[in-house]
Design an enzyme around this catalytic site. Structure first.
Site, PDB file in Angstrom:
ATOM      1  CD  GLU A 260      -1.732  -2.337   1.706  1.00 14.60           C
ATOM      2  OE1 GLU A 260      -0.559  -2.571   2.063  1.00 14.60           O
ATOM      3  OE2 GLU A 260      -2.657  -3.191   1.809  1.00 14.60           O
TER       4      GLU A 260
ATOM      5  CG  PHE B 138     -10.063  -9.928  10.815  1.00 12.69           C
ATOM      6  CD1 PHE B 138      -8.836 -10.272  11.369  1.00 12.69           C
ATOM      7  CD2 PHE B 138     -10.197  -9.960   9.439  1.00 12.69           C
ATOM      8  CE1 PHE B 138      -7.781 -10.652  10.567  1.00 12.69           C
ATOM      9  CE2 PHE B 138      -9.144 -10.351   8.628  1.00 12.69           C
ATOM     10  CZ  PHE B 138      -7.920 -10.697   9.192  1.00 12.69           C
ATOM     11  CD  GLN B 139      -7.530  -7.508   7.235  1.00 14.81           C
ATOM     12  OE1 GLN B 139      -8.384  -7.336   6.383  1.00 14.81           O
ATOM     13  NE2 GLN B 139      -6.299  -7.944   6.940  1.00 14.81           N
TER      14      GLN B 139
ATOM     15  CE  LYS C 130     -16.889  -7.444   2.463  1.00 12.29           C
ATOM     16  NZ  LYS C 130     -16.239  -8.668   2.951  1.00 12.29           N
TER      17      LYS C 130
ATOM     18  CG  MET D  44      21.648  13.444   5.278  1.00  8.49           C
ATOM     19  SD  MET D  44      22.850  14.616   4.621  1.00  8.49           S
ATOM     20  CE  MET D  44      21.964  15.274   3.203  1.00  8.49           C
TER      21      MET D  44
END
Lengths: 567, 160
Positions: free
Chosen positions: A54, A116-117, A166, A477
């Site tokens: 993602e 869940f999630q 959903k 750096m």
């Protein structure tokens, strides 16, 4: 436009995205966005790039947006899918990049139950979005999407997140195009005092002995480059451009002194120190530009043109404040400039002499490949016509210093947040937005490993990005700071043992090569440029090269370490 | 510029999460906030907040400009720039002691507040006033034994 039959929230979403002119969505499926992906199935109008993470999706959407000026769109599922976007959202927010970020969420009856999630992505992203939405009813979905695009592009641009449970993406309703928005008018309103402020600015510029322009990302975002070039031409005021402003005024421009700040040029920093009037246009006085704030531009009155009223006077006391779109204000000022504004010749001669006498320089070598040489080679061979994306670190500063940017939107870099892992996926988005252009992604060996998985989509989707790695086997750096500020106590900066990048690219199906000398570098680079597809080059560069000049954090701009051999 | 207590009136869309957006803005920008009150306004779907903040004029201007950037914020008015009234509701539960009842009653009357609950061992007093008046009341009543305090923070309105 009302459809005959009810359609699902997912179909409404896709239809709205197409109506907004979205060419491509970068995304990754998951449980909570299954209805949306189901609606995509067999929809030939809808282009979706399946990234491998993602984070890659949102940086790609960001690169698309920065390089085209259009809204970038990405899509992820609930919970971990959504939280993986957080770094990319913050990156876009800091640099005012217009994105619409769609996330799925668990069904509304499970919201708040630790299901869940499930993650409260609206709560999580509140401080790092321009605005965000949780869509409770399918009837609100079409309007919300239109509002999200409107907000992302209006005034100071920024990312907007739309969280869709959903059941809302599954629910069906009759679609009608949302004519009416509930969001207030966000177009920047003309301030009552703008005409008088423009007059006082022009008067102040005429009275000034040593004026200077600081141009930032706002020039690029408002499409003000031509107006700025005209303004500088007519006024002959010397100009410096911030990191995000690079390309907003061409490097070839006669009065350009370079980038100021921590790794800025001597002439740019000295001009800031010496000027008596500083006109900032679309720049927000970032600490990497100003360095120690109470020593910044000590002799200057500050004039500030910015689309965001909250940026004016935020850090530096400002005597002339013009809130508005940079292009609009510059065009108006150009109209007022009937008689040329003659800047004192002595000041222009003085700053140009500094530019000539103290140019950026490095000690070249025939034994080891110098990173600055590689950047100069890329600049020379692309004639400044490529779109360059960078990651964050030494290579980013060398690119800013040694690539001769000619056009706005030709440098894609994470300036505000400084996000490692941004450089490579953002190039994929830039390439999709600019199919005919050469896109060069310049990375360090550290950042390249933060999103290397997207090599897969370069190969599969034939995205012809030229991937450059400046490989010094260190977090360069960080090493530089540890060397200069922490008495060479090098702590956890050794990246030796990283994968063989050539083999890694090949494993994904991307042709690649390694260069250790100038000759190999030139040859491989030509091969990359003439290759029709993606190509990766691992440039093995001098390990101990530092970015100079450097103003250490906490110091004022006058405390420059010039480095290398004294000039 | 002297730092002083300032009132800011903020008209917001009463969407879920709007209070969080406003309070989140203050905390992440390290603004010094005394109180926030919020309630419905005269306009449908809009709520009005009163923010009491400490800061000099530049800081308050910055705070107002940041508030104006929130999409749900419709209007921001800096009330301390103009004549305005501010009131806070204070409820205080006091130990009820017959020995000091008369003295307490006289303080209650002087401050024009009212006793809104009488229990076996305690009373609840309601005080309405600006922050300073309510502070003064608490200071005077404290020796009689305070059990509990709850305050709303000031809500304010421009005069005229």
């Amino acid at each position: 436009m009302i459809t005959e039959l009810p359609i699902s929230g997912s179909e409404i979403l896709l239809r709205m995205l197409l109506l907004e002119g979205v060419e491509c969505v970068f995304g990754y499926p998951g449980g909570s966005v299954l209805y949306i992906y189901d609606a995509m199935h067999g929809n030939p109008d809808f282009r979706h790039i399946l990234t491998r993470h993602e984070q890659g999706a949102i940086h790609a959407a960001d690169g698309y947006a920065r390089s085209t000026g259009k809204v970038g769109v990405c899509l992820a599922t609930s919970g971990p899918g959504a939280t993986n976007l957080v770094t990319g959202i913050a990156t876009a927010h800091m640099d005012s990049v217009p994105l619409v970020v769609i996330t799925g969420n668990v069904p509304t009856d499970l919201i708040g139950t630790d299901s869940f999630q499930e993650a409260d992505i609206v709560g999580i992203t509140q401080p790092i979005t321009k605005h965000n939405f949780f869509v409770r009813n399918v009837e609100d979905l079409a309007r919300t999407i239109r509002e999200a695009f409107y907000i992302a592009q209006s005034g100071r641009k920024g990312p907007v997140l739309v969280d869709i449970p959903k059941d809302v993406s599954a629910a069906v309703t009759k679609f009608s195009y949302p004519e009416q928005l509930l969001v207030r008018d966000l177009t920047p309103r003309e301030q009552v005092d703008t005409p008088t402020q423009i007059e006082s600015l022009l008067a102040a510029l005429r009275a000034s002995e040593k004026p200077l322009i600081l141009a930032g990302g706002g020039i690029v975002y408002s499409g003000a480059s031509d107006a700025l070039i005209e303004f500088v031409k007519r006024t002959e005021i010397p100009i410096v451009t911030s990191l995000l402003g690079l390309g907003g005024y061409p490097s070839e421009g006669p009065l350009w002194l370079g980038m100021p700040g921590m790794h800025g040029t001597y002439a740019a920093n000295q001009a800031l120190i010496q000027c008596d009037l500083l006109l900032s246009i679309g720049a927000r006085f970032d600490d990497r530009v100003t360095m120690k704030l109470d020593q910044f531009a000590p002799h200057a009155r500050i004039a500030h043109i910015d689309i965001d009223a909250a940026e004016i006077g935020k850090l530096v006391p400002t005597s002339i404040a013009i809130c508005g779109d940079a292009k609009d204000i510059l065009l108006r000022m150009n109209r007022f400039l009937t008689d040329p504004l003659q800047v004192k010749r002595s000041w222009v001669d003085h700053v140009m002499a500094m530019k000539r006498e103290f140019p950026l320089s490095y000690e070249d070598s025939e034994e080891v490949l110098k990173p600055q040489y590689v950047i100069e080679m890329i600049s020379r061979t692309t004639n400044g016509e490529a779109i360059i994306t960078t990651d964050v670190g030494q290579h980013q500063m060398w690119t800013a210093q040694y690539y001769r940017f000619k056009h706005p939107r030709s440098l894609i870099t994470s300036g505000g947040l400084g996000t490692m892992g941004f450089g490579f996926p953002s190039a994929i988005g830039a390439q999709i937005g600019n199919p005919g252009k050469i896109i060069v992604s310049i990375n360090g060996d550290g950042g390249m490993q933060m999103c290397a998985q997207e090599l897969a989509i370069c190969a599969i989707d034939r995205i012809p990005v030229k991937i450059v790695i400046l490989n010094n086997e260190t977090l360069g750096m960080i090493k530089q700071w540890q060397e200069l500020i922490y008495d060479k106590r090098y702590s956890h900066i050794d990246l030796s043992g990283s994968p063989d990048f050539v083999k890694l690219a090949n494993a994904y199906g991307v042709p690649a090569g390694r260069a250790t000398t100038k000759e190999e570098a030139e040859k491989l680079w030509q091969e990359a440029l003439s290759s029709p597809g993606p190509f990766l080059i691992d440039f093995v560069i001098a390990k101990d090269e530092l970015v100079y000049p450097m103003v250490p954090q906490g110091a004022g701009l006058q405390e420059m370490i010039v480095g290398g051999k004294p000039r | 510029m002297i730092s002083a207590k300032q009132h800011i009136s903020v008209l917001v869309r009463n969407d879920p999460g709007v209070l969080q957006r406003v309070s989140g803005l203050f905390s992440r920008r390290s603004y010094n906030i005394d109180s926030i009150t919020v309630g419905v306004s005269e306009k449908e779907n809009l709520s009005r907040m009163t923010v009491v903040a400490n800061g000099d004029d530049d800081q308050i201007r910055q705070l107002c400009n940041q508030l104006r950037k929130l999409i749900d914020v419709i209007h921001v008015e800096h009330l301390s720039n103009r004549p305005a009234v501010a009131r806070e509701l204070l409820l205080v539960k006091l130990i009820s002691d017959p020995a000091t009842k008369a003295e307490m009653n006289s303080i209650v009357q002087t401050f024009r507040c009212s006793i809104i609950d009488v229990g076996m061992h305690s009373i609840i007093v309601q005080v309405i006033g600006d922050r300073e008046k309510n502070d003064a009341f608490l200071q005077l009543i404290r020796p009689y034994g305070i059990l509990e305090i709850t305050r709303t923070g000031e809500t304010a309105m421009a005069r005229g």
